[in-house]
Scaffold this active site. Structure first.
Site, PDB file in Angstrom:
ATOM      1  N   GLU A  55      -3.640  25.054   4.115  1.00  0.00           N
ATOM      2  CA  GLU A  55      -4.095  26.277   4.771  1.00  0.00           C
ATOM      3  C   GLU A  55      -3.556  26.368   6.194  1.00  0.00           C
ATOM      4  O   GLU A  55      -3.134  27.442   6.644  1.00  0.00           O
ATOM      5  CB  GLU A  55      -5.628  26.325   4.803  1.00  0.00           C
ATOM      6  N   THR A 202       8.447  -9.191 -18.192  1.00  0.00           N
ATOM      7  CA  THR A 202       9.449  -8.186 -17.810  1.00  0.00           C
ATOM      8  C   THR A 202      10.245  -8.666 -16.602  1.00  0.00           C
ATOM      9  O   THR A 202      11.472  -8.498 -16.537  1.00  0.00           O
ATOM     10  CB  THR A 202       8.759  -6.849 -17.490  1.00  0.00           C
ATOM     11  N   ARG A 213      16.339   4.047  -6.662  1.00  0.00           N
ATOM     12  CA  ARG A 213      17.711   4.145  -6.155  1.00  0.00           C
ATOM     13  C   ARG A 213      18.502   5.303  -6.769  1.00  0.00           C
ATOM     14  O   ARG A 213      19.511   5.731  -6.204  1.00  0.00           O
ATOM     15  CB  ARG A 213      18.450   2.824  -6.410  1.00  0.00           C
TER      16      ARG A 213
END
Length: 339
Positions: A55, A202, A213
């Site tokens: 606003e 992982t 990137r």
């Protein structure tokens, strides 16, 4: 003003709100416009956490030659204006200071400090208030914020790529599944989140960078669901010094604690939106516990692995689909946001 016009202006506020995605968390995304006789004389959105609200930016955007039109204009805002002191002052006071007499809003603020209090206050001050307008759409724009406020945890997005025969990889072997177009999109998703979480397998198998990137924007904080010694961390990209990283040792997470405890720690660190990228056990860890809000699944329709690590099975509501060459991306939500 017709209902159609109200809705069209509010849709534009929603569009503006989206421009703040990835930079305002843990605050909500909010857009606002100032309209005089069917002409937008000012527009703005919440750009950065701690910065001016939508606003304020909309009113400040009014050209000097139109400043006398502000009190005669209608202020549209996608979310109920704030009425309390935080990083900035109350927007309600700013609205009253600028002598605006009419407000149209999209959705109520889920924050218990607010929850309609601003609307009641503005009405008491003599403003004409219309709303909520397109309330469900407005609520969808702030569902990350709503999760943070009501459930005291990050909004959680599960993400993985799978082959056409539903494998996400092979045991102890790196397999490229998604294409370069999908990679760009994933990096965009990363730029829009506060944290990215993966399991220890992982890290050890793929040694990912977990950065943005391929897309402009900030890197998310990296969280690893595992424990690594200081010497071990030197061998993995996720623990390099370019981006803040945590593992379970850093978070002082005990092995017998549940996901809720971990998520409480993350929300206190300012992680309002968390992207869980894998692997399969980590995604299942959150999915089976019920701590998830959305899943984004990339399927390479031309790739068949025939064997390997089975992809998680996610049950939810299909919100959207996207095709990028041979990749099909499904956006699934835990609750039905389209009804």
């Amino acid at each position: 003003m017709s209902q159609k016009s109200l809705e069209n202006y509010m849709r534009y506020c929603f569009y503006l709100a989206e421009l703040g995605k990835g930079t305002v968390s843990p605050n909500p995304q909010v857009g606002s416009i100032l309209v005089f006789k069917d002409r937008i004389i000012g527009e703005g959105y919440h750009k950065v956490y701690g910065g001016p609200h939508a606003e304020v930016n909309a009113i400040h955007a009014v050209h000097p030659k139109d400043l006398d039109l502000i009190p005669k204009s209608t202020l549209y805002v996608s979310l109920e204006p704030c009425n309390h002191y935080g990083k900035t002052g109350p927007c309600t006071d700013f609205i009253i200071k600028n002598k605006i007499e009419k407000l149209v809003f999209g959705a109520y603020d889920p924050n218990p400090k607010m929850a309609g209090k601003s609307i009641a206050y503005l009405k008491q001050q003599g403003l004409e208030v219309i709303g909520p307008v397109l309330e469900r759409n407005g609520q969808n724009r702030i569902r990350e914020f709503e999760t943070n406020i009501l459930y005291k945890r990050p909004y959680i997005i599960l993400k993985f790529a799978q082959s056409a025969d539903f494998f996400i990889g092979k045991t102890r072997q790196t397999v490229k599944i998604s294409n370069s177009y999908s990679d760009l999109l994933v990096h965009k998703w990363r730029s829009e989140t506060d944290g990215i979480l993966v399991g220890s397998n992982t890290i050890k198998i793929d040694n990912p960078l977990l950065t943005t990137r391929f897309w402009p924007g900030k890197n998310p904080v990296r969280i690893v669901l595992g424990r690594f010694s200081a010497s071990e961390k030197m061998d993995f990209n996720a623990f390099n010094k370019s981006t803040l990283s945590y593992d379970l040792n850093d978070l002082k997470f005990e092995s017998d604690q549940n996901p809720e405890t971990l998520l409480e720690k993350l929300i206190h660190l300012g992680i309002g939106t968390l992207l869980v990228e894998g692997g399969a056990k980590t995604i299942q860890y959150f999915y089976k516990s019920g701590f998830w809000d959305e899943a984004r699944i990339i399927t390479n329709t031309a790739l068949y692995l025939k064997e390997g690590i089975e992809a998680p099975s996610i049950q939810g509501f299909l919100e959207n689909s996207l095709i990028l060459d041979k990749d099909v991306i499904h956006y699934i939500t835990k609750t039905n946001n389209l009804s």
